[in-house]
Design a protein around this motif. Structure first.
Motif, PDB file in Angstrom:
ATOM      1  N   GLY A  63       0.662  -1.187  -0.051  1.00 24.03           N
ATOM      2  CA  GLY A  63       0.078  -0.114  -0.050  1.00 24.03           C
ATOM      3  C   GLY A  63       0.929   1.480  -0.026  1.00 24.03           C
ATOM      4  N   GLY A  64       0.416   2.098   0.665  1.00 23.15           N
ATOM      5  CA  GLY A  64       1.257   3.562   0.791  1.00 23.15           C
ATOM      6  C   GLY A  64       0.887   4.353  -0.479  1.00 23.15           C
ATOM      7  N   PRO A  65       1.342   5.660  -0.407  1.00 18.56           N
ATOM      8  CA  PRO A  65       1.221   6.590  -1.699  1.00 18.56           C
ATOM      9  C   PRO A  65       1.803   5.989  -2.752  1.00 18.56           C
ATOM     10  CG  PRO A  65       1.900   7.632   0.624  1.00 18.56           C
ATOM     11  CD  PRO A  65       2.190   6.370   0.820  1.00 18.56           C
ATOM     12  N   ALA A  66       1.232   6.171  -3.918  1.00 18.69           N
ATOM     13  CA  ALA A  66       1.604   6.034  -5.170  1.00 18.69           C
ATOM     14  C   ALA A  66       1.085   7.029  -6.282  1.00 18.69           C
ATOM     15  CB  ALA A  66       1.391   4.612  -5.466  1.00 18.69           C
ATOM     16  N   GLU A  67       1.861   7.379  -7.059  1.00 22.20           N
ATOM     17  CA  GLU A  67       1.571   8.380  -8.096  1.00 22.20           C
ATOM     18  C   GLU A  67       1.610   7.401  -9.309  1.00 22.20           C
ATOM     19  OE1 GLU A  67       2.963  12.440 -10.308  1.00 22.20           O
ATOM     20  OE2 GLU A  67       3.274  12.282  -8.170  1.00 22.20           O
ATOM     21  N   ARG A  68       0.653   7.366 -10.145  1.00 20.03           N
ATOM     22  CA  ARG A  68       0.463   6.777 -11.485  1.00 20.03           C
ATOM     23  C   ARG A  68       1.244   7.785 -12.448  1.00 20.03           C
ATOM     24  NH1 ARG A  68      -2.766   7.705 -15.901  1.00 20.03           N
ATOM     25  NH2 ARG A  68      -4.428   8.281 -14.299  1.00 20.03           N
ATOM     26  N   VAL A  69       2.280   7.610 -13.313  1.00 16.99           N
ATOM     27  CA  VAL A  69       2.690   8.482 -14.332  1.00 16.99           C
ATOM     28  C   VAL A  69       2.723   7.885 -15.668  1.00 16.99           C
ATOM     29  CG1 VAL A  69       4.353   9.398 -12.531  1.00 16.99           C
ATOM     30  CG2 VAL A  69       5.210   7.283 -13.856  1.00 16.99           C
ATOM     31  N   GLU A  70       2.515   6.790 -15.746  1.00 18.11           N
ATOM     32  CA  GLU A  70       2.103   6.042 -16.950  1.00 18.11           C
ATOM     33  C   GLU A  70       0.983   4.882 -16.733  1.00 18.11           C
ATOM     34  OE1 GLU A  70       5.238   5.010 -19.799  1.00 18.11           O
ATOM     35  OE2 GLU A  70       6.443   6.801 -18.729  1.00 18.11           O
ATOM     36  N   GLY A  71       0.260   4.610 -17.839  1.00 20.75           N
ATOM     37  CA  GLY A  71      -0.342   3.522 -17.672  1.00 20.75           C
ATOM     38  C   GLY A  71      -1.594   3.613 -16.946  1.00 20.75           C
ATOM     39  N   SER A  72      -2.043   2.160 -16.236  1.00 22.47           N
ATOM     40  CA  SER A  72      -3.115   2.134 -15.406  1.00 22.47           C
ATOM     41  C   SER A  72      -2.815   1.474 -14.175  1.00 22.47           C
ATOM     42  CB  SER A  72      -4.636   1.737 -15.957  1.00 22.47           C
ATOM     43  OG  SER A  72      -3.951   0.529 -16.583  1.00 22.47           O
ATOM     44  N   LEU A  73      -3.308   1.373 -12.951  1.00 28.98           N
ATOM     45  CA  LEU A  73      -3.104   0.867 -11.926  1.00 28.98           C
ATOM     46  C   LEU A  73      -4.345   0.738 -10.925  1.00 28.98           C
ATOM     47  CD1 LEU A  73      -2.226   2.393  -9.259  1.00 28.98           C
ATOM     48  CD2 LEU A  73      -0.420   3.018 -10.886  1.00 28.98           C
ATOM     49  N   ARG A  74      -4.280  -0.215 -10.326  1.00 28.60           N
ATOM     50  CA  ARG A  74      -5.383  -0.283  -9.196  1.00 28.60           C
ATOM     51  C   ARG A  74      -5.188   0.489  -7.871  1.00 28.60           C
ATOM     52  NH1 ARG A  74      -9.344  -3.784 -10.906  1.00 28.60           N
ATOM     53  NH2 ARG A  74      -8.762  -5.313 -12.414  1.00 28.60           N
ATOM     54  N   ALA A  75      -5.685   0.804  -7.205  1.00 28.17           N
ATOM     55  CA  ALA A  75      -5.601   1.635  -5.928  1.00 28.17           C
ATOM     56  C   ALA A  75      -4.493   1.058  -4.853  1.00 28.17           C
ATOM     57  CB  ALA A  75      -6.967   1.879  -5.037  1.00 28.17           C
ATOM     58  N   ARG A  76      -4.358   0.002  -4.947  1.00 21.41           N
ATOM     59  CA  ARG A  76      -3.069  -0.550  -3.788  1.00 21.41           C
ATOM     60  C   ARG A  76      -2.223  -1.342  -4.601  1.00 21.41           C
ATOM     61  NH1 ARG A  76      -2.904  -1.440   1.518  1.00 21.41           N
ATOM     62  NH2 ARG A  76      -2.246  -3.537   2.290  1.00 21.41           N
ATOM     63  N   LEU A  77      -1.040  -0.975  -4.340  1.00 26.16           N
ATOM     64  CA  LEU A  77       0.034  -1.815  -4.914  1.00 26.16           C
ATOM     65  C   LEU A  77       0.826  -2.505  -3.757  1.00 26.16           C
ATOM     66  CD1 LEU A  77       1.567   0.936  -7.045  1.00 26.16           C
ATOM     67  CD2 LEU A  77       0.225  -0.962  -7.754  1.00 26.16           C
ATOM     68  N   VAL A  78       1.241  -3.940  -4.279  1.00 28.93           N
ATOM     69  CA  VAL A  78       1.781  -4.778  -3.083  1.00 28.93           C
ATOM     70  C   VAL A  78       3.040  -5.564  -3.712  1.00 28.93           C
ATOM     71  CG1 VAL A  78       1.756  -6.688  -1.548  1.00 28.93           C
ATOM     72  CG2 VAL A  78       0.005  -4.926  -1.854  1.00 28.93           C
ATOM     73  N   VAL A  79       4.286  -5.416  -3.227  1.00 29.83           N
ATOM     74  CA  VAL A  79       5.409  -6.124  -3.674  1.00 29.83           C
ATOM     75  C   VAL A  79       5.841  -7.058  -2.636  1.00 29.83           C
ATOM     76  CG1 VAL A  79       7.620  -6.169  -4.802  1.00 29.83           C
ATOM     77  CG2 VAL A  79       6.173  -4.430  -5.425  1.00 29.83           C
ATOM     78  N   ILE A  80       5.882  -8.444  -2.906  1.00 31.40           N
ATOM     79  CA  ILE A  80       6.321  -9.448  -1.949  1.00 31.40           C
ATOM     80  C   ILE A  80       7.445 -10.256  -2.351  1.00 31.40           C
ATOM     81  CG2 ILE A  80       5.878 -11.182  -0.404  1.00 31.40           C
ATOM     82  CD1 ILE A  80       2.538 -10.407  -0.981  1.00 31.40           C
ATOM     83  N   GLU A  81       8.496 -10.214  -1.828  1.00 29.87           N
ATOM     84  CA  GLU A  81       9.953 -10.820  -2.044  1.00 29.87           C
ATOM     85  C   GLU A  81      10.041 -12.361  -1.212  1.00 29.87           C
ATOM     86  OE1 GLU A  81      14.025  -9.012  -2.100  1.00 29.87           O
ATOM     87  OE2 GLU A  81      13.667  -9.838  -0.116  1.00 29.87           O
ATOM     88  N   PHE A  82      10.513 -13.170  -2.240  1.00 31.71           N
ATOM     89  CA  PHE A  82      10.844 -14.591  -1.652  1.00 31.71           C
ATOM     90  C   PHE A  82      12.194 -15.001  -2.019  1.00 31.71           C
ATOM     91  CE2 PHE A  82       6.050 -14.191  -2.424  1.00 31.71           C
ATOM     92  CZ  PHE A  82       5.556 -15.038  -1.355  1.00 31.71           C
ATOM     93  N   GLN A  83      12.645 -16.141  -1.537  1.00 30.28           N
ATOM     94  CA  GLN A  83      14.115 -16.395  -1.774  1.00 30.28           C
ATOM     95  C   GLN A  83      14.365 -16.794  -3.110  1.00 30.28           C
ATOM     96  OE1 GLN A  83      14.663 -19.837   1.101  1.00 30.28           O
ATOM     97  NE2 GLN A  83      14.278 -21.175  -0.605  1.00 30.28           N
ATOM     98  N   ASP A  84      13.274 -17.124  -3.825  1.00 28.91           N
ATOM     99  CA  ASP A  84      13.653 -17.574  -5.005  1.00 28.91           C
ATOM    100  C   ASP A  84      12.275 -17.582  -5.832  1.00 28.91           C
ATOM    101  OD1 ASP A  84      12.799 -20.024  -4.581  1.00 28.91           O
ATOM    102  OD2 ASP A  84      14.494 -20.804  -3.942  1.00 28.91           O
ATOM    103  N   TYR A  85      12.364 -17.617  -7.110  1.00 32.56           N
ATOM    104  CA  TYR A  85      10.960 -17.769  -8.273  1.00 32.56           C
ATOM    105  C   TYR A  85      10.110 -19.071  -7.661  1.00 32.56           C
ATOM    106  CZ  TYR A  85       8.423 -18.096 -11.915  1.00 32.56           C
ATOM    107  OH  TYR A  85       7.451 -18.288 -13.664  1.00 32.56           O
ATOM    108  N   ALA A  86      10.773 -20.133  -7.529  1.00 30.17           N
ATOM    109  CA  ALA A  86      10.283 -21.430  -6.984  1.00 30.17           C
ATOM    110  C   ALA A  86       9.409 -21.322  -5.812  1.00 30.17           C
ATOM    111  CB  ALA A  86      11.272 -22.504  -6.991  1.00 30.17           C
ATOM    112  N   THR A  87      10.129 -20.694  -4.840  1.00 35.33           N
ATOM    113  CA  THR A  87       9.434 -20.427  -3.623  1.00 35.33           C
ATOM    114  C   THR A  87       8.217 -19.570  -3.660  1.00 35.33           C
ATOM    115  OG1 THR A  87      11.440 -20.879  -2.273  1.00 35.33           O
ATOM    116  CG2 THR A  87       9.436 -19.804  -1.022  1.00 35.33           C
ATOM    117  N   ALA A  88       8.387 -18.579  -4.505  1.00 38.07           N
ATOM    118  CA  ALA A  88       7.260 -17.430  -4.808  1.00 38.07           C
ATOM    119  C   ALA A  88       6.114 -18.421  -5.588  1.00 38.07           C
ATOM    120  CB  ALA A  88       7.615 -16.521  -5.534  1.00 38.07           C
ATOM    121  N   LEU A  89       6.289 -19.262  -6.445  1.00 33.92           N
ATOM    122  CA  LEU A  89       5.386 -19.893  -7.073  1.00 33.92           C
ATOM    123  C   LEU A  89       4.707 -20.959  -6.220  1.00 33.92           C
ATOM    124  CD1 LEU A  89       6.884 -20.806 -10.452  1.00 33.92           C
ATOM    125  CD2 LEU A  89       4.927 -19.357 -10.024  1.00 33.92           C
TER     126      LEU A  89
END
Length: 102
Positions: free
Chosen positions: A40-66
């Motif tokens: 979440g948190g403040p965000a400014e769309r400068v190009e394209g489109s997006l929804r109201a809330r953004l989330v980025v979650i990190e995992f140790q690797d791609y396989a773990t994320a899947l």
């Protein structure tokens, strides 16, 4: 090894029900070592489109994320989210290669 990431753009349609999703997803995120980089948190769309809330979650690797997304623990949480929001979610492998230099 490159990390894995969930990149999520979400509109919460039922804030009370969404709280149930947040509580439920913690089980899977804890099990798979998820780390919130953006939640979440403040965000400014400068190009394209997006929804109201953004989330980025990190995992140790791609396989773990899947694996986290496909886990029974997250699938239970997902059932709650589907009734409380509209989301776009991408799972992507991070980049570990050369970076621009000065």
């Amino acid at each position: 090894m490159a990390k894995g990431y969930w990149m999520v753009s979400v509109d919460v349609t039922d804030p009370e029900a969404y709280k149930g999703y947040v509580a439920a997803n913690a089980v899977a995120f804890r099990k798979y070592g998820a780390r919130f980089l953006v939640r979440g948190g403040p965000a400014e769309r400068v190009e394209g489109s997006l929804r109201a809330r953004l989330v980025v979650i990190e995992f140790q690797d791609y396989a773990t994320a899947l694996a986290c997304y496909r886990s029974p623990e997250y699938q239970q949480a997902l059932a709650l989210r589907r009734d409380a929001s509209i989301a776009d979610l991408v799972i992507v492998e991070g980049y570990d290669g050369p970076q621009p230099t000065d």
